[in-house]
Structure formats: structure tokens, C-alpha cells
Write an enzyme that holds these catalytic residues in place. Sequence first.
Site, PDB file in Angstrom:
ATOM      1  N   ARG A  86       0.384  -1.320  -0.089  1.00  0.00           N
ATOM      2  CA  ARG A  86      -0.450   0.084   0.079  1.00  0.00           C
ATOM      3  C   ARG A  86       0.568   1.501  -0.372  1.00  0.00           C
ATOM      4  NH1 ARG A  86      -3.277  -3.722   1.199  1.00  0.00           N
ATOM      5  NH2 ARG A  86      -1.425  -4.309   2.584  1.00  0.00           N
ATOM      6  N   THR A  87       2.829   1.206   0.826  1.00  0.00           N
ATOM      7  CA  THR A  87       2.137   2.670   0.984  1.00  0.00           C
ATOM      8  C   THR A  87       2.950   2.584  -0.235  1.00  0.00           C
ATOM      9  OG1 THR A  87       2.780   2.627   3.238  1.00  0.00           O
ATOM     10  CG2 THR A  87       4.067   3.902   2.618  1.00  0.00           C
ATOM     11  N   LYS A 116      26.107  -4.231  -2.168  1.00  0.00           N
ATOM     12  CA  LYS A 116      27.478  -4.251  -1.802  1.00  0.00           C
ATOM     13  C   LYS A 116      28.320  -4.026  -0.808  1.00  0.00           C
ATOM     14  CE  LYS A 116      27.568  -2.847  -7.243  1.00  0.00           C
ATOM     15  NZ  LYS A 116      28.290  -1.591  -8.079  1.00  0.00           N
ATOM     16  N   ARG A 137      11.268   3.590   2.982  1.00  0.00           N
ATOM     17  CA  ARG A 137      10.761   2.857   4.586  1.00  0.00           C
ATOM     18  C   ARG A 137      12.145   1.831   4.502  1.00  0.00           C
ATOM     19  NH1 ARG A 137       5.684  -1.380   4.477  1.00  0.00           N
ATOM     20  NH2 ARG A 137       5.205   0.762   5.083  1.00  0.00           N
ATOM     21  N   HIS A 174       5.317   6.028  11.373  1.00  0.00           N
ATOM     22  CA  HIS A 174       5.008   5.845  10.305  1.00  0.00           C
ATOM     23  C   HIS A 174       3.887   7.061  10.160  1.00  0.00           C
ATOM     24  CE1 HIS A 174       2.859   4.755   6.303  1.00  0.00           C
ATOM     25  NE2 HIS A 174       3.080   2.838   6.562  1.00  0.00           N
TER      26      HIS A 174
HETATM   27  C1  NCD Z   1       1.818  -1.083   7.941  1.00  0.00           C
HETATM   28  C2  NCD Z   1       3.145  -1.068   8.116  1.00  0.00           C
HETATM   29  O1  NCD Z   1       3.836  -1.625   7.587  1.00  0.00           O
HETATM   30  O2  NCD Z   1       3.888  -0.439   9.235  1.00  0.00           O
HETATM   31  N1  NCD Z   1       1.187  -1.584   6.738  1.00  0.00           N
HETATM   32  C3  NCD Z   1       0.927  -0.139   5.830  1.00  0.00           C
HETATM   33  O3  NCD Z   1       2.139   0.496   6.194  1.00  0.00           O
HETATM   34  N2  NCD Z   1      -0.211   0.082   5.793  1.00  0.00           N
HETATM   35  C4  NCD Z   1       1.203  -2.125   8.968  1.00  0.00           C
HETATM   36  C5  NCD Z   1       1.737  -3.593   9.065  1.00  0.00           C
HETATM   37  O4  NCD Z   1       2.345  -3.882   8.320  1.00  0.00           O
HETATM   38  O5  NCD Z   1       1.207  -4.204  10.226  1.00  0.00           O
END
Ligand code: NCD
Length: 357
Positions: A86-87, A116, A137, A174
Site C-alpha cells: 500500500r505505501t 555491495k 521505508r 509511520h
Molecule cells: C503497516 C506498516 O508497514 O507499518 N502497513 C502499512 O503501511 N499499511 C502495518 C503492518 O505492516 O502491519
Amino acid sequence: MSNGTAARPDLRQSERFLSLYTPPKIDGDFTGKHIISVEQFDRRDLQILFDATASIRKRIRQHDRGLLALTAGRLMATLFYEASTRTDLSFQAAMRHLGGEVVAASNGVQFSSIYKGENLADTVRAVGCYADVIVLRHPEVGSSYEAAYYLDLLRQQVMRQPVVISGGDGVGEHPTQALLDMFTIFDMKGRIDGLDITMVGDLRHGRTVHSLAKLIAIYGAQDTTLNFVAPQELSMPANILSFLEGRGLTVNQTDNLYDVLGHTDVIYWTRVQEERFEDPASYEAIKDRFIMTPPVLAQAKPDAILMHPLPRKHEMGTAADHDALDADPRTVYFRQMENGMLVRMALLAKVLGGLWV
Ligand code: NCD
């Protein structure tokens, strides 16, 4: 099973940047600012962003081609060291729906120079030479702070003034998920004030609940109660609790869902974060503690909403349970997903130029 993590760096490497780097306050102007913590926002900033999000939604419904000008000529790079659906995809879709372009390492970050042994500081600066915005991320707390720190140094040497937006900072924050979650609560309930909001599951490792709880406090919600339902081992970290307390929010902690379910307006369910456990046995011991199924939801208020950041596993029962829950009008997680793209469109447009949306 795979832990969804591309690289396994020392997870404490980036943590020192939490104190070395202070993210800028938005203070009404998003232009050129890194977005790495909900603490950068205040109530007015949230109103500006949510107004822009609602305006974008209206313009999409009107098939307004003008949206394609909002980030035209700008480039976003995705740098995902952890699994994402999703993100990652909502950011990519958001950028393209605004006329911008997207790049990513051709075969995923695991086949970039990280393979590397290149460190995060060098990788983000390489990407910052090519892209205007980097969505990062990473499994380490503080990684987005580290990225922002080095991008600020890079800005003195190169043409672009790259911005980093956190797409999840280990077990830390997040922020964009919290923004889309809060937008969804406004959308569905019309307010934050006076609500009873219950977060359930892995509150210790869940960065979405860390950011959302803080954002509710930052919003300055009046007469809002936050209930945290988790086994002792997975309870909300002390630093988040003291942040909430410092802002005068009423917080209840319990390991019994039924203490609070019957009077809850917003139920926020979460996955037990298997990949964050050092010891598989302690995950196994706890993974089945809170399972949302149709009989559980039957005990919630008729006008409650059920949220989840997703992905979901057995914390929402079987595939048949998933289908039954999805058919209940109180479940809003697909709206969260769509809102995620809309909020990220508004954020990208604001950060990349302060354009009117
Ligand atoms: C979440 C995350 O990555 O923190 N997912 C997201 O971004 N929608 C929640 C999760 O991984 O449980």
C-alpha cells in the site's frame, strides 16, 4: 517464512540521528520540508492538508485534468528496504496522478549498491542527486532522520533540493499512515473530539499506532479517549504514553477487549509484527491473543468503524472471516487505502512546491 526485510543492518545504527536531527515544523508551509514525524504537524497544518486532500478528491471526481500539472516535471524515487504494497504503490500512484514521474532501483534495493555494502547515508545522497523526493521505508528507528540529515548536507552541493518522506521507520513512526488514518476518521465520523478510540494488537512494534496516537494528541482532541488493548508484552511504549499524557489525553490500558469494545467508536486493529520479534517462540505464544471475527464485531456499536492499516493475517481470522467482515458496512480499511493515495497526493503537491490544490 520471509521476514520481508531486504537487508539486515545493525538496527541501532540510525537511532542516534533521533537526537542529532530535529525535523522542521511545518508551521503552515510544507514546501521543501522532510516529512519524518507527526510531531512536525500542528492542528492548523492538519486542517490545511485535509482540506487539500478533500479538494483533490473532488477534482478527481470531476475528472479535472489540471491535477496532472501539480508535480509535472518532478521526480520521486522509492527506496524500500522492507516489504510494502500500500505505501509503495499509493505513493507511486499519487505522484503519477499529479503528472510527476517515479523511479526505483531496477531490481529492488537488494540489488542496488546496498548489495555491495553501501550504507544508508551514501545511498540516499546518490538518490537525492536524481530525484526531488525520496520515499524511504527502512527497518531501523531513526533511518528517516539519518536520511534527512545527509540530504541537508547534500543540498549544499547539488542542484536539486531533495526531500525525504518516511514510509515507515522501523518500529518508530509511520507518519503518512497516521495522516490517512486521521483523514479517514474525519471522513467517517466527522470529528475526532469526543470519540472513544480503541487500538488493539501489537502496540509495542506497530509504528502505525505510535504515529496515530501521537497525532490524535497533537490535534488537541477534546474529550477523546484512547483505549490501548494489548497483552502486557506488546503494550504501548512508555515514550508514547508520556507524550500522550503530556498533552492531556485520557488513556486506558487493558488486556481485555470487552472492557471497552461496547462503547468504542473507532476500532483500530493491528497485525502482530512477526518480523520484529527476536525469538519466534514469543511470537507464537502471543500471535492468537486478539482475533477480530464477525462474532467479535457483532459486539461493537452499530455505528462503530473498524480500521486496519493492513496487511492482515490471522488477526482477522480465516479468509472466510475476512470476507464476512468486509461485507459489514462498519469496516473501512479499503477506504483507508484509497484515502492513503489522496492524502499522499496532497502531501506531495504541498512538499514539492506549495502549489494550490
Ligand atoms: C503497516 C506498516 O508497514 O507499518 N502497513 C502499512 O503501511 N499499511 C502495518 C503492518 O505492516 O502491519
